[in-house]
Each structure stands twice: as C-alpha cells, then as structure tokens.
Design a protein around this motif. Sequence first.
Motif, PDB file in Angstrom:
ATOM      1  N   SER A  97       4.495   9.208   2.280  1.00 25.61           N
ATOM      2  CA  SER A  97       3.439   9.344   1.753  1.00 25.61           C
ATOM      3  C   SER A  97       3.087  10.770   1.221  1.00 25.61           C
ATOM      4  O   SER A  97       2.851  11.344   1.856  1.00 25.61           O
ATOM      5  CB  SER A  97       2.171   9.165   2.918  1.00 25.61           C
ATOM      6  OG  SER A  97       2.153   7.502   3.272  1.00 25.61           O
ATOM      7  N   LYS A  98       2.739  10.627  -0.149  1.00 28.01           N
ATOM      8  CA  LYS A  98       2.303  11.892  -0.980  1.00 28.01           C
ATOM      9  C   LYS A  98       0.740  12.240  -0.603  1.00 28.01           C
ATOM     10  O   LYS A  98       0.411  13.260  -0.724  1.00 28.01           O
ATOM     11  CB  LYS A  98       2.724  11.611  -2.419  1.00 28.01           C
ATOM     12  CG  LYS A  98       4.103  11.260  -2.830  1.00 28.01           C
ATOM     13  CD  LYS A  98       4.943  12.481  -2.784  1.00 28.01           C
ATOM     14  CE  LYS A  98       6.485  11.890  -3.260  1.00 28.01           C
ATOM     15  NZ  LYS A  98       7.279  11.109  -2.561  1.00 28.01           N
ATOM     16  N   ASP A  99       0.148  11.142  -0.403  1.00 30.02           N
ATOM     17  CA  ASP A  99      -1.518  11.411  -0.223  1.00 30.02           C
ATOM     18  C   ASP A  99      -1.718  11.543   1.094  1.00 30.02           C
ATOM     19  O   ASP A  99      -1.222  10.989   2.128  1.00 30.02           O
ATOM     20  CB  ASP A  99      -2.033  10.032  -0.676  1.00 30.02           C
ATOM     21  CG  ASP A  99      -3.557  10.133  -0.386  1.00 30.02           C
ATOM     22  OD1 ASP A  99      -4.067  10.636  -1.230  1.00 30.02           O
ATOM     23  OD2 ASP A  99      -4.088   9.507   0.556  1.00 30.02           O
ATOM     24  N   LYS A 139       0.885  -1.371  -0.169  1.00 25.20           N
ATOM     25  CA  LYS A 139       0.051   0.213  -0.200  1.00 25.20           C
ATOM     26  C   LYS A 139       0.841   1.485   0.194  1.00 25.20           C
ATOM     27  O   LYS A 139       0.106   2.447   0.164  1.00 25.20           O
ATOM     28  CB  LYS A 139      -1.023   0.100   1.192  1.00 25.20           C
ATOM     29  CG  LYS A 139      -2.039  -1.106   1.205  1.00 25.20           C
ATOM     30  CD  LYS A 139      -2.838  -0.996   2.341  1.00 25.20           C
ATOM     31  CE  LYS A 139      -3.984  -2.094   2.246  1.00 25.20           C
ATOM     32  NZ  LYS A 139      -4.863  -2.058   3.305  1.00 25.20           N
ATOM     33  N   PHE A 140       2.187   0.973   0.106  1.00 26.28           N
ATOM     34  CA  PHE A 140       3.036   2.217  -0.353  1.00 26.28           C
ATOM     35  C   PHE A 140       4.094   1.942  -0.855  1.00 26.28           C
ATOM     36  O   PHE A 140       4.208   0.747  -1.327  1.00 26.28           O
ATOM     37  CB  PHE A 140       3.612   2.420   1.361  1.00 26.28           C
ATOM     38  CG  PHE A 140       4.267   1.357   2.038  1.00 26.28           C
ATOM     39  CD1 PHE A 140       5.571   1.082   1.852  1.00 26.28           C
ATOM     40  CD2 PHE A 140       3.576   0.556   2.822  1.00 26.28           C
ATOM     41  CE1 PHE A 140       6.072  -0.090   2.588  1.00 26.28           C
ATOM     42  CE2 PHE A 140       3.882  -0.420   3.556  1.00 26.28           C
ATOM     43  CZ  PHE A 140       5.083  -0.873   3.171  1.00 26.28           C
ATOM     44  N   ILE A 144       6.530   5.328   6.907  1.00 20.64           N
ATOM     45  CA  ILE A 144       5.450   5.246   5.837  1.00 20.64           C
ATOM     46  C   ILE A 144       5.000   6.656   5.772  1.00 20.64           C
ATOM     47  O   ILE A 144       4.620   6.946   4.623  1.00 20.64           O
ATOM     48  CB  ILE A 144       4.114   4.252   6.201  1.00 20.64           C
ATOM     49  CG1 ILE A 144       4.851   2.681   6.159  1.00 20.64           C
ATOM     50  CG2 ILE A 144       3.049   4.515   5.231  1.00 20.64           C
ATOM     51  CD1 ILE A 144       3.856   1.758   6.732  1.00 20.64           C
ATOM     52  N   LYS A 168      -3.441   9.041   3.411  1.00 20.68           N
ATOM     53  CA  LYS A 168      -2.605   7.809   3.790  1.00 20.68           C
ATOM     54  C   LYS A 168      -1.537   8.543   4.682  1.00 20.68           C
ATOM     55  O   LYS A 168      -1.153   7.687   5.810  1.00 20.68           O
ATOM     56  CB  LYS A 168      -1.744   7.336   2.461  1.00 20.68           C
ATOM     57  CG  LYS A 168      -2.619   6.695   1.585  1.00 20.68           C
ATOM     58  CD  LYS A 168      -2.139   5.883   0.459  1.00 20.68           C
ATOM     59  CE  LYS A 168      -3.002   5.136  -0.499  1.00 20.68           C
ATOM     60  NZ  LYS A 168      -2.291   4.524  -1.486  1.00 20.68           N
ATOM     61  N   LYS A 169      -1.014   9.671   4.709  1.00 20.18           N
ATOM     62  CA  LYS A 169      -0.051  10.017   5.597  1.00 20.18           C
ATOM     63  C   LYS A 169      -0.538  10.219   6.850  1.00 20.18           C
ATOM     64  O   LYS A 169       0.133   9.681   7.803  1.00 20.18           O
ATOM     65  CB  LYS A 169       0.589  11.502   5.094  1.00 20.18           C
ATOM     66  CG  LYS A 169       1.487  12.154   5.935  1.00 20.18           C
ATOM     67  CD  LYS A 169       1.727  13.688   5.680  1.00 20.18           C
ATOM     68  CE  LYS A 169       2.896  14.075   4.617  1.00 20.18           C
ATOM     69  NZ  LYS A 169       4.226  13.365   5.021  1.00 20.18           N
TER      70      LYS A 169
END
Length: 219
Positions: free
Chosen positions: A133-135, A77-78, A129, A138-139
């Motif tokens: 995380s660019k999103d 997922k990453f 993680i 998610k971050k």
Amino acid sequence: SFLRCHICDNPKIKFYVLHSKSMITESNIFGVSSYIRSSGKLKFCNFNLVQIASCSECGFSSNDRDHFKQTKNSESKFSVEEFKKGWEERIGTMLKKAKDHGENFYGENRDQQHGILSYDLAIKTFEQIASISKDEVKKFAALRKQASMLMTQAELLMENKQRDAAEKNLQTVVEILEPIFESLKGADSIHVCLLLFQIKIYFSDLQSAAQYMKFMDNF
C-alpha cells in the motif's frame, strides 16, 4: 454465499455470515468476542472458527466481503499484480496444509486447529496488503486489520490452551501498532491506544501503560 477471488479468479469461495443475536457472546479483556452458546434452539456456531473466507486456489483470506469480487466487474481495493509478487512463497506451506484438510478446512465445520490456520492465512494476507500500500491511510487500515486477526486468533489459541502462542500474538500486535498509533486520526487513534494500554497492563508493563493512559487523557 460464494464469492470470487481477486487474485486468482476462483469463483467458489465460501463466505459465511452470522445472523445478528443468533449466538450468545462474551468479550475477553481486549474486547474480542468469544461465542458461548446459541440463543434459543439454533445450532451452536463458534463463528470465530468460520468467519475467515479462504481461497482454496491461492490462499487469499479475509473476513471482509469487500476483499472479494461480489460481481464479475468488482474492482480490487489494492493492486492485484503487486499483491501476487512473492505471495506464493510466503504462504506455500500454510496453503498446502489447508488443502490437505480439504472440506474440513474450507467448509463450515472447522475445528480449533483449522480455525487457527485460517487466521494464519488472513494475517499473511493483510501483511501483504499493508506492504504494497502506497497510501498511508490504506496501509494503516491493513495493519490494523492484521492486528485484529492476531487478536481473534489469540482468543482461539487461549481456548485451545496454547497460552504461549496467544501471548506471542499480543507481542506481535504491539510491534505492529506501536509505530503507527500516533499517526492515526480520531477514533482509530483512541481504539489502538486503548488496545495497547490493555496489552501493556496484561504483561504488567505499568510504565508503558501509563504513557498510553496519559495520551488518552490528553486526547
């Protein structure tokens, strides 16, 4: 059960699952469960000590089955490549310590110190993680997970009579969650706000606690 690591492809990561209602638990003032005794004649397991699955090759650690490969074709997922950057340097000392403990750390009989070390590795995992995380969603999810690991580790530290270290964890949770809580949506926002409120009350910072209470009232 055994799972496979996304980072280094180690196929022998032990992941333990607790059967529901097999242990009697109590929640501390922050809502973190502690395991008191077994229900019935089952062998007692302090699940907080063994719930973190840790890779013996690269140190990637999590209590979430979805963070590992469950089939050969499972996708991460990453970004695995991004995760690897600087990872070894960040956890080298901790990983060496874990490896030195061998089966005592990677098996089901972790003691308090082994358990606390497993959370050190998980905290670093979610920090990494979050950092890649660019999103934003998610971050924030990774940061909340990191905070959750710190809270459970704090419970173990308190059980181990390490109050100063436990309170340092609480301060770190505030540093992680305060900058993001107003950007969170719905239930996530309320959960984080309530936790921050409880921590502020614990430290007798009533002025800050009142701000969080006001936020909840206005929600």
